[in-house]
Structure formats: C-alpha cells, structure tokens
Design a protein around this motif. Structure first.
Motif, short mmCIF file in Angstrom:
data_model
loop_
_atom_site.label_atom_id
_atom_site.label_comp_id
_atom_site.label_asym_id
_atom_site.label_seq_id
_atom_site.Cartn_x
_atom_site.Cartn_y
_atom_site.Cartn_z
N ALA A 121 25.88 14.97 11.19
CA ALA A 121 24.84 14.00 10.84
C ALA A 121 24.02 13.60 12.06
O ALA A 121 22.81 13.36 11.96
CB ALA A 121 25.47 12.78 10.18
N GLN A 122 24.66 13.55 13.23
CA GLN A 122 23.92 13.16 14.44
C GLN A 122 22.89 14.22 14.81
O GLN A 122 21.76 13.89 15.17
CB GLN A 122 24.93 12.99 15.59
N ALA A 123 23.27 15.50 14.68
CA ALA A 123 22.32 16.58 14.97
C ALA A 123 21.18 16.56 13.95
O ALA A 123 20.02 16.82 14.29
CB ALA A 123 23.04 17.93 14.92
N LEU A 124 21.50 16.24 12.69
CA LEU A 124 20.45 16.16 11.67
C LEU A 124 19.47 15.04 12.01
O LEU A 124 18.26 15.18 11.85
CB LEU A 124 21.07 15.90 10.29
N VAL A 125 20.01 13.91 12.48
CA VAL A 125 19.15 12.79 12.86
C VAL A 125 18.21 13.22 13.98
O VAL A 125 17.01 12.94 13.95
CB VAL A 125 20.02 11.59 13.30
N PRO B 298 0.84 -1.20 0.00
CA PRO B 298 0.00 0.00 0.00
C PRO B 298 0.87 1.25 0.00
O PRO B 298 1.99 1.23 0.51
CB PRO B 298 -0.79 -0.13 1.32
N PRO B 299 0.39 2.34 -0.58
CA PRO B 299 1.18 3.58 -0.59
C PRO B 299 1.36 4.11 0.82
O PRO B 299 0.52 3.83 1.69
CB PRO B 299 0.33 4.54 -1.44
N PRO B 300 2.45 4.87 1.07
CA PRO B 300 2.65 5.40 2.42
C PRO B 300 1.54 6.38 2.78
O PRO B 300 0.94 7.00 1.93
CB PRO B 300 4.00 6.11 2.33
N SER B 301 1.29 6.52 4.09
CA SER B 301 0.27 7.44 4.56
C SER B 301 0.68 8.85 4.20
O SER B 301 1.88 9.17 4.17
CB SER B 301 0.14 7.35 6.08
N PRO B 302 -0.30 9.76 3.95
CA PRO B 302 0.07 11.15 3.69
C PRO B 302 0.76 11.74 4.92
O PRO B 302 0.43 11.38 6.05
CB PRO B 302 -1.28 11.82 3.42
N PRO B 303 1.75 12.64 4.68
CA PRO B 303 2.46 13.19 5.83
C PRO B 303 1.53 14.01 6.72
O PRO B 303 0.68 14.74 6.21
CB PRO B 303 3.53 14.08 5.19
N CYS B 304 1.73 13.86 8.03
CA CYS B 304 0.96 14.72 8.93
C CYS B 304 1.60 16.10 8.91
O CYS B 304 2.79 16.24 8.68
CB CYS B 304 0.96 14.14 10.34
N LEU B 305 0.82 17.13 9.09
CA LEU B 305 1.36 18.47 9.05
C LEU B 305 2.02 18.79 10.38
O LEU B 305 1.46 18.59 11.43
CB LEU B 305 0.23 19.47 8.76
N SER B 306 3.23 19.21 10.31
CA SER B 306 3.92 19.64 11.53
C SER B 306 4.90 20.71 11.15
O SER B 306 5.24 20.88 9.98
CB SER B 306 4.60 18.45 12.20
N SER B 307 5.37 21.42 12.13
CA SER B 307 6.14 22.64 11.86
C SER B 307 7.64 22.39 11.85
O SER B 307 8.14 21.49 12.50
CB SER B 307 5.79 23.65 12.94
N LEU B 308 8.35 23.22 11.06
CA LEU B 308 9.81 23.23 11.07
C LEU B 308 10.33 24.28 12.04
O LEU B 308 11.51 24.57 12.05
CB LEU B 308 10.34 23.58 9.67
N GLY B 309 9.43 24.89 12.80
CA GLY B 309 9.84 25.91 13.77
C GLY B 309 10.30 27.16 13.06
O GLY B 309 9.81 27.52 11.99
N THR C 46 12.22 15.34 15.37
CA THR C 46 11.36 16.28 16.09
C THR C 46 9.99 16.43 15.44
O THR C 46 9.02 16.75 16.11
CB THR C 46 12.01 17.67 16.21
N SER C 47 9.91 16.28 14.11
CA SER C 47 8.61 16.41 13.45
C SER C 47 8.71 15.80 12.06
O SER C 47 9.80 15.58 11.54
CB SER C 47 8.21 17.89 13.32
N HIS C 48 7.56 15.56 11.49
CA HIS C 48 7.55 14.99 10.15
C HIS C 48 8.14 15.98 9.14
O HIS C 48 8.89 15.60 8.24
CB HIS C 48 6.13 14.61 9.75
N ALA C 49 7.80 17.27 9.30
CA ALA C 49 8.32 18.29 8.38
C ALA C 49 9.85 18.35 8.48
O ALA C 49 10.54 18.48 7.46
CB ALA C 49 7.71 19.64 8.71
N ALA C 50 10.36 18.24 9.70
CA ALA C 50 11.82 18.27 9.87
C ALA C 50 12.45 17.06 9.20
O ALA C 50 13.50 17.16 8.56
CB ALA C 50 12.16 18.30 11.36
N ARG C 51 11.78 15.92 9.33
CA ARG C 51 12.30 14.69 8.71
C ARG C 51 12.39 14.86 7.19
O ARG C 51 13.39 14.51 6.57
CB ARG C 51 11.37 13.52 9.06
#
Ligand SMILES: [Zn+2]
Ligand SMILES: [Zn+2]
Length: 389
Positions: free
Chosen positions: A87-91, A57-68, A96-101
């Motif tokens: 890279a660790q800080a990026l991880v 199945p296709p992935p779920s639509p992203p939930c809306l969240s903020s990048l701050g 922190t949020s879907h938008a950040a990911r």
C-alpha cells in the motif's frame, strides 16, 4: 396426523444465533484497537475530496498525465502488476501523476482492502508494517477464514507476518510471539543490521495489551517475530549450528526465566501445527508472552458470497466455564472436553475466547453442552443466571 418434526438446524434462527452470541468480549480486548480514520495518504482522491455539501462545485477535470510504461499494457495486466505492490508503494505511485492516482484508486484489490479493513491499514501504517505486505496478500487474508496455525477459524491478524490467526494460537504457539531485537541477538546470534535489512521490524503502539494477561506499555518497542527470527538464523547459520546456539543447560549469568524463553523460541516450529494446541499439555518450560497482543488485531472475514464475518463467541461456552468454576459442570462433560493430563481451566478458557464464522457457529452450538443448557432454561421461561456475562 402428527405435524412433521422441525429439522434441528431450523431452530437456530438469526434471532436465536444473536442471542447465543456473547454480547461482550471482555477477553478479546487486549489487541490493537480504536486507531481512527485512514491517514489522508491512504485515502483515495474521492475520499480525500468528498464534496462538503450537495451544492459544492464539481471537481476540476483531470489533467492529462502519463502512467509511464504501464500504459503499454492492457488494464488487466497493469492491475496484476499493481496488486503485488504494497500500500505504501501504491501511495507513492499515486503521487507521481494524476493518471497514476486514478489507476491506484480504481484498483479493485486495493478498493476491497480499503473498504473492508481500513483499521488494519491504519495499524499497518502506524506500526511501520505497510511496506512489508502486498495489497494482494492483504486481500487474500481478508478472504481466507483459516487460522494459519491450527486451521480453525482465525479472527485476528498478526501484523508482522500478515497471517490470520486465532486467539488461542496467539497464546499457545510460541512461533507467533514477538520479542526484542536484543533477545534475538542473544538467542539467535543475529546482528541488528541483519534484522533491520532482512526482517520486518515492528514498532508497537503504546497502550494496554495482553492475550491472557494484560499489561500497560507506555513506550514504543521495536520487536521481531520469533518464527521469522528463527528462520533467518537457520538461513545465516544453518540448522545444526542454530540448534547449538542454545546452551544445553542454563548459563550461570542467565535467569531461569530468560533461559526458558529462549528454549521456547528454539522449540517454536517453522511449520503450522495444524491442530488445537489447547488440547495438549502445557510445556514444562512455559513462560507467559512478554508482548501478547501488541502485534495483532481483530480481522474481518469476507466470504465467497460477499458476507462479512466478524466472528462470534459462544455464550453457552461461557456458561460452561462458569459452571465448571462453581463445580456444577457434569464430570462426563468435562472428560468429553478435556484430554487426560490437560488443565481443564485452559481448555474451558480457550472455549470462552474461541471465535466462529457464522456458519461454523451453527455447527458448534448444535453440539455445545452450554447452549443446550441455555435453551432448556429459555424454553422453561427462565433467564440464565449468568446472563450479565
Ligand atoms: Zn489457531
Ligand atoms: Zn459453545
């Protein structure tokens, strides 16, 4: 009418270049290697959630969240901000949020690093070096072919300093060595706290390592880079005081080997020598590296045209070394390669382990005596007697 002569470069077709490249690299195996895939935390969300089959199945639509606060900036600017994170800080940011990911996953510099040097990321993670190097720094090293020490082609990465280096500088340049916290305490009078808070403390991966001499290390060692230790000592004590930390003669309770090691650490230059150290006489107080290869690994090079270079070893140079060992290498060839007062074995060993980018390899094989020998053999329909090498 005579046919036009073939320009010399045209002889080196891709097939011939492959044939002139050493198929086996016995001498280059003593570094960090075979570490497996990227840990899940470093993979992108796409890489982590790759569909198991085309009918998944296709992935779920992203939930809306903020990048701050980053959302206030144009995309180019927040890319620039993120590039200077490790890279660790990026991880962590990505968690922190879907938008950040999504933002981290789409960061071009991080994508390039993950695509071309995933094994380096794994090694940096396992040796606790990840947090010390910004992804922009990793990408810069990926795209610059020069050894930070001699400025020739560097086929390896020294993980604690994030520098590209060549095999011979790893052996010859004592500033690139690693040593224990105990040695740094004794040699440079730095405390464990100073080292742990101001310097990258490298955790070794148990295994067999060696630049020239291989050794098995069953346990994890905590190590510091010598140049970084010396630079911190100068910051803490001043240059003149740091010089005085080494007794002018060997203290009675210290072994001669350890005294020579400490002399080597004090003599290590903070600036790159910018020349081939294998052409200089070996220092009288030379001691082999106790941790050669434990903090370095093969590093690809991505050129401006997007071509990846892994580095090529010259088969002709290997042949020259064998000829020299058998007393078959002409004297004038030896004297053309080896400066007065330098051990010919050291110079020829260095040629055997030297890596070249694809372009510099062509420049090298055009003039290499061993390659000319091989080409003559092959032109006459013979095989090289050292072919199994
Ligand atoms: Zn070098
Ligand atoms: Zn060669």
């Amino acid at each position: 009418m005579e046919a036009p002569t073939t320009p010399p470069d045209d002889r080196f077709t891709p097939e011939l270049v492959e044939r002139l490249t050493c198929p086996k690299e016995y001498n280059l195996k003593g570094m960090i290697r075979e570490l497996g895939p990227l840990p899940p935390a470093l993979a992108t969300s796409t890489e982590q959630h790759r569909p198991a089959s085309p009918i998944s199945p296709p992935p779920s639509p992203p939930c809306l969240s903020s990048l701050g606060d980053l959302e206030c900036l144009p995309v180019e600017l927040w890319h620039m901000v993120l590039e200077f994170l490790d890279a660790q800080a990026l991880v962590r940011l990505a968690q922190t949020s879907h938008a950040a990911r999504l933002a981290v996953d789409a960061l071009p510099v991080y994508c390039e690093v993950r695509k071309h040097m995933p094994d380096v990321l794994v090694a940096l993670s396992r040796t606790r070096m990840l947090r010390h190097h910004a992804v922009a720094q990793l990408r810069a090293v990926l795209r610059d072919s020069r050894c930070a020490s001699c400025f020739g082609y560097g086929g390896f990465l020294l993980l604690p300093t994030c520098e590209r280096v060549c095999f011979d500088c790893l052996h010859e340049n004592r500033a690139l060595r690693m040593t224990t916290l105990g040695n740094v305490r004794e040699c440079f009078r730095l405390t464990t706290k100073q080292m742990e808070t101001r310097l990258p403390v490298f955790y070794t991966i148990p295994g067999s390592y060696g630049v020239r001499w291989h050794k098995h290390y069953p346990n994890v060692h905590r190590l510091i880079n010598v140049r970084q230790a010396k630079a911190l000592a100068i910051t803490m004590h001043g240059e003149e005081q740091t010089k005085k930390l080494l007794a002018p003669t060997k203290p009675g309770n210290m072994s001669i080997r350890k005294y020579h090691i400490f002399q080597g650490f004090h003599e290590a230059s903070l600036t790159p020598p910018g020349k081939d150290l294998t052409l200089l006489p070996t220092p009288l107080n030379w001691v082999e590296d106790d941790f050669g290869g434990v903090a370095s690994m093969r590093m690809p090079y991505l050129d401006a045209r997007g071509r990846m270079h892994r580095g090529r070893c010259c088969r002709g140079c290997r042949r020259m070394k064998r000829m020299f060992s058998d007393g078959q290498l002409p004297d004038d060839t030896v004297s053309g390669l080896v400066p007065d007062g330098v051990d010919p074995n050291a110079v020829l060993d260095a040629l055997v382990t030297r890596l070249y980018s694809d372009d510099s390899f062509i420049d090298h094989v055009r003039d290499c005596f061993g390659v000319q020998q091989l080409l003559s053999f092959w032109d006459e329909g013979h095989e090289d007697e050292y072919q199994s090498d």
